[in-house]
Design a protein around this motif. Structure first.
Motif, PDB file in Angstrom:
ATOM      1  N   UNK A 220       0.863  -1.187   0.000  1.00  0.00           N
ATOM      2  CA  UNK A 220       0.000   0.000   0.000  1.00  0.00           C
ATOM      3  C   UNK A 220       0.902   1.240   0.000  1.00  0.00           C
ATOM      4  N   UNK A 221       0.889   1.977  -1.113  1.00  0.00           N
ATOM      5  CA  UNK A 221       1.743   3.168  -1.183  1.00  0.00           C
ATOM      6  C   UNK A 221       1.293   4.231  -0.201  1.00  0.00           C
ATOM      7  N   UNK A 246      -5.706   5.379  -2.931  1.00  0.00           N
ATOM      8  CA  UNK A 246      -6.303   6.211  -3.987  1.00  0.00           C
ATOM      9  C   UNK A 246      -5.670   5.950  -5.352  1.00  0.00           C
ATOM     10  N   UNK A 247      -6.370   6.409  -6.365  1.00  0.00           N
ATOM     11  CA  UNK A 247      -5.833   6.356  -7.729  1.00  0.00           C
ATOM     12  C   UNK A 247      -4.802   7.471  -7.908  1.00  0.00           C
ATOM     13  N   UNK A 248      -3.763   7.274  -8.687  1.00  0.00           N
ATOM     14  CA  UNK A 248      -3.380   5.990  -9.302  1.00  0.00           C
ATOM     15  C   UNK A 248      -2.625   5.131  -8.294  1.00  0.00           C
ATOM     16  N   UNK A 275      -4.941  -2.937 -12.985  1.00  0.00           N
ATOM     17  CA  UNK A 275      -5.451  -1.568 -13.017  1.00  0.00           C
ATOM     18  C   UNK A 275      -6.841  -1.445 -12.416  1.00  0.00           C
ATOM     19  N   UNK A 276      -7.650  -2.506 -12.525  1.00  0.00           N
ATOM     20  CA  UNK A 276      -9.028  -2.429 -12.032  1.00  0.00           C
ATOM     21  C   UNK A 276      -9.076  -2.215 -10.529  1.00  0.00           C
ATOM     22  N   UNK A 277      -8.136  -2.825  -9.815  1.00  0.00           N
ATOM     23  CA  UNK A 277      -8.111  -2.642  -8.372  1.00  0.00           C
ATOM     24  C   UNK A 277      -9.265  -3.356  -7.681  1.00  0.00           C
ATOM     25  N   UNK A 278      -9.477  -3.015  -6.427  1.00  0.00           N
ATOM     26  CA  UNK A 278     -10.513  -3.650  -5.608  1.00  0.00           C
ATOM     27  C   UNK A 278     -11.837  -2.908  -5.762  1.00  0.00           C
TER      28      UNK A 278
END
Length: 295
Positions: A220-221, A246-248, A275-278
């Motif tokens: 997690x950035x 958050x994006x990106x 890219x779709x993520x959760x």
């Protein structure tokens, strides 16, 4: 004795012809008939046939309508065309139920239970995996050690957190994990302490380096507040906080949440590569259901 002889035939005929004529009675005068009462005019046969057809149609439709109503009331909402609930991304969890408490054990938030202890088996309070999930063999709903829990955080934070757990009267850690067909990985950890005071103190330690956001998880950035989650959505006597990347985001997106429920602290993690993520909907659903089990 004088012998009598029959009269000649001519005499008999004469006798019959000489009888006086019988007077003929004049025929009675014709009876004056009363005018008959006007009869109700009969409807044309075409009208009768139409009425019969409509009556039969009403009876048939009434029977069909009753059958349809009976059929609909016995069907599930999702089986009725036009009334089916649109798929909004929620997972199909089994029906949940709270485990039975030991004899004479109080509930965690009752007045006699000042420490707010969950007396039920902690493993029974874990959220079960939804339908279609592949269960993690290492996180199968049993006990795990504290190192498995701290592995959810970055390498630089694990040793410190592990030591804090040893210093905070940690009793048990139960965990369950699974992966969905879309690649979403889910993990749920329940950490049980000796009392609500210890669980609260450890949660505060997770925010020690920040006054607003907790220590980020591995992969997690940056953790930010989940704007789609309301802190008031938690069950009474519990506290639930949700965070999302958050994006990106990086190679995967991570969502996680904490639930403080008496002597127990829950960590929920959803992560997915790509890219779709959760998805927010199943994450919030998982959080709500686990919160209810602890409430």
């Amino acid at each position: 004795m004088t012998e009598q002889t029959a009269p000649p035939a001519d005499a008999a005929v004469a006798a019959t012809t000489t009888l006086p004529p019988v007077p003929q009675t004049p025929p009675p005068p014709p009876v004056q008939e009363e005018d008959p009462a006007p009869a109700t005019p009969r409807p044309p046969r075409r009208v009768l046939r139409a009425a019969l057809r409509w009556t039969a149609a009403v009876l048939v439709m009434g029977g069909l309508g009753a059958g349809t109503v009976a059929g609909i009331t016995s069907m599930k909402r999702t089986d009725v065309p036009g009334l089916a609930t649109e798929d909004d991304g929620r997972w199909d969890y089994p029906v949940l139920s709270l485990p039975a408490l030991p004899a004479d054990a109080p509930r965690p938030y009752s007045d006699p239970n000042v420490a707010e202890i969950h007396h039920a088996d902690l493993r029974r309070l874990l959220l079960p995996a939804p339908a279609g999930a592949t269960v993690d063999k290492e996180l199968d709903g049993g006990w795990v050690d504290s190192a498995r829990y701290t592995a959810e955080y970055g390498k630089d934070d694990r040793a410190v957190l592990d030591q804090r757990l040893k210093d905070s009267a940690l009793r048990h850690v139960a965990a369950r994990g699974w992966t969905m067909k879309d690649g979403t990985s889910s993990r749920v950890y329940l950490l049980q302490f000796s009392s609500v005071a210890y669980s609260t103190a450890f949660l505060d330690e997770l925010y020690a380096d920040s006054q607003s956001l907790p220590i980020p998880l591995a992969g997690e950035d940056e953790a930010t507040y989940d704007e789609d989650w309301s802190a008031t959505a938690g069950v009474q006597f519990t506290t639930a906080h949700a965070y999302s990347e958050p994006e990106p985001h990086g190679a995967e997106q991570v969502r996680h949440a904490y639930v403080l429920a008496g002597d127990t602290l829950a960590l929920l993690v959803h992560s997915r590569k790509g890219e779709a993520g959760t998805e927010a909907v199943p994450f919030h659903q998982t959080l709500i259901l686990q919160n209810q089990l602890l409430g």
